[in-house]
Design an enzyme around this catalytic site. Structure first.
Site: not given
Ligand SMILES: [Zn+2]
Length: 396
Positions: A368, A83, A146-147, A85, A114, A174
């Protein structure tokens, strides 16, 4: 010596690409088209074909690019998926989160692990695939949002279904420290809106309190949560073993002496099996439509209860004979299988029949977070995996 040079060049190139990727501020929900065009150009230059799929506003884009087999065989195609984003940044970073910064053996930046690190490796490796005598197709799948409950990937999956891509092996990069993840729960998020009739608190019978009906709805959810525990499948691989449910917030009301006409509830469930999600939603909708709503309408016919799906990220089910896991195991030597608590796009690919594994560079521990980083050595390990895939994808 020349292989030494090439692998160093390859590594340096992946760092360069990762640096470029981090420079695109692709926070979930925002325009990611510049990043996608950047990837598309790299892949087109080496002869890949591609198509894009979009959100309704055409601001956010998924890319699916293909290097065709030169000598097609019966080997399953491989999809390398990530992903594009990243989660938003909060204050407190030691460096600019959108400028890749290398300190010692780490590269810092939002998305470093990530999961732009993985995307960078696939793009750096792509020219080598392009030159190889591939006997199967290799696809590159880069999605948006995705997030925020996997909003982009389902649009791509729909298109793959239309194009008949429903077989293959998918590696979702991931951050797992290159370990094999082969299962996770689903993650379904909802907001339920209640609208009643405002009035003076001294005459509760003349109004419809959205807050009170929302409370009853929440009680029902808590009651159903107990049922989910009873439904816990035998031999569940998850912790806790059953589907969970959580109320994230209740928002409504303006004053002590005013009947609230509006209220909404944020809640989520993490089903261990798809059937739990179906069970929960049907019981809940029945209660809302057959018990609560008729009651509200007796006083105010325009009352409403509206359940809004924020996202339904499918669970990723363990497959004891997974082609994807076997392929990665044969290349990394890691025969362990783990179930995790975070969600990914894996369940979506799995649902259309694609054997899927989650395995990528970097650690979820750094995802994150402030000062997100990836250990450079992880990128090397990822490049090794991609090199192994090449070896398994050429005529011998
Ligand atoms: Zn991720």
């Amino acid at each position: 010596m020349s292989t030494e040079n090439t692998s160093e060049q390859l590594f340096n190139n992946s760092i360069k690409i990762l640096t470029d990727l981090i420079g695109f501020k692709t926070i979930s929900g925002e325009d990611n088209s510049s990043l996608i065009n950047y990837c598309d150009e790299i892949l087109k230059r080496i002869g890949a074909t591609s198509f894009k799929t979009f959100d309704d506003e055409k601001k956010r884009v998924n890319l699916f690019a293909t290097l065709k087999a030169k000598k097609p065989s019966n080997k399953k195609p491989i999809i390398l998926s990530g992903h594009t984003d990243v989660v938003p940044v909060s204050k407190g970073w030691s460096t600019d989160p959108f400028v890749a910064t290398i300190k010692n053996d780490k590269l810092f930046g939002r998305g470093a692990c990530d999961m732009k690190g993985f995307i960078a490796c696939t793009l750096a490796f792509a020219p080598i695939y392009a030159k190889a005598n591939l006997d199967r197709d290799i696809h590159f799948s880069y999605t948006f949002d995705e997030e925020t409950a996997c909003i982009g990937a389902p649009i791509l999956i729909e298109e793959l279904k239309k194009r008949g891509v429903k077989d293959g092996i998918c590696i979702i990069g991931e951050p797992t420290n290159m370990k094999i993840i082969d299962a996770h729960k689903g993650c379904y998020e909802y907001t339920t809106y209640f609208e009643g009739l405002a009035g003076h608190s001294s005459a509760p019978h003349k109004g419809v309190s959205a807050v009170e009906y929302a409370s009853r709805y929440v009680n029902k959810l808590i009651e159903l949560r107990e049922k989910l525990k009873e439904r816990s499948p035998k031999g569940s691989i998850f912790d806790p073993p059953h589907s969970t449910l959580s109320i994230g917030g209740i928002f409504g009301g303006i004053a002590h002496n005013v009947i609230a006409d509006k209220c909404h509830v944020n809640w989520e469930t993490r089903p261990v099996v798809k059937e739990d999600g179906v069970f929960l939603n049907s019981e809940l909708d029945k209660y809302a439509n057959e018990v609560l709503l008729p009651d509200m309408k007796k006083i105010f016919p325009n009352s409403s209860i509206r359940k809004n799906i924020i996202g339904e990220v499918l669970g990723f089910d363990r497959d004891e004979k997974s082609n994807a896991c076997e392929l990665v195991s044969s290349l990394t030597g890691d025969n362990t299988r783990e179930a995790v608590s975070f969600g990914t796009e894996a369940g979506l690919f799995q649902e259309i029949g694609i054997s899927t594994v989650v395995c990528g560079p970097g650690s979820i521990e750094q995802a994150h977070k402030i000062d997100e980083y990836i250990i450079l050595d992880e990128l090397k390990k990822c490049l090794e995996l991609l090199n192994g895939i090449k070896a398994k994808s050429i005529l011998n």
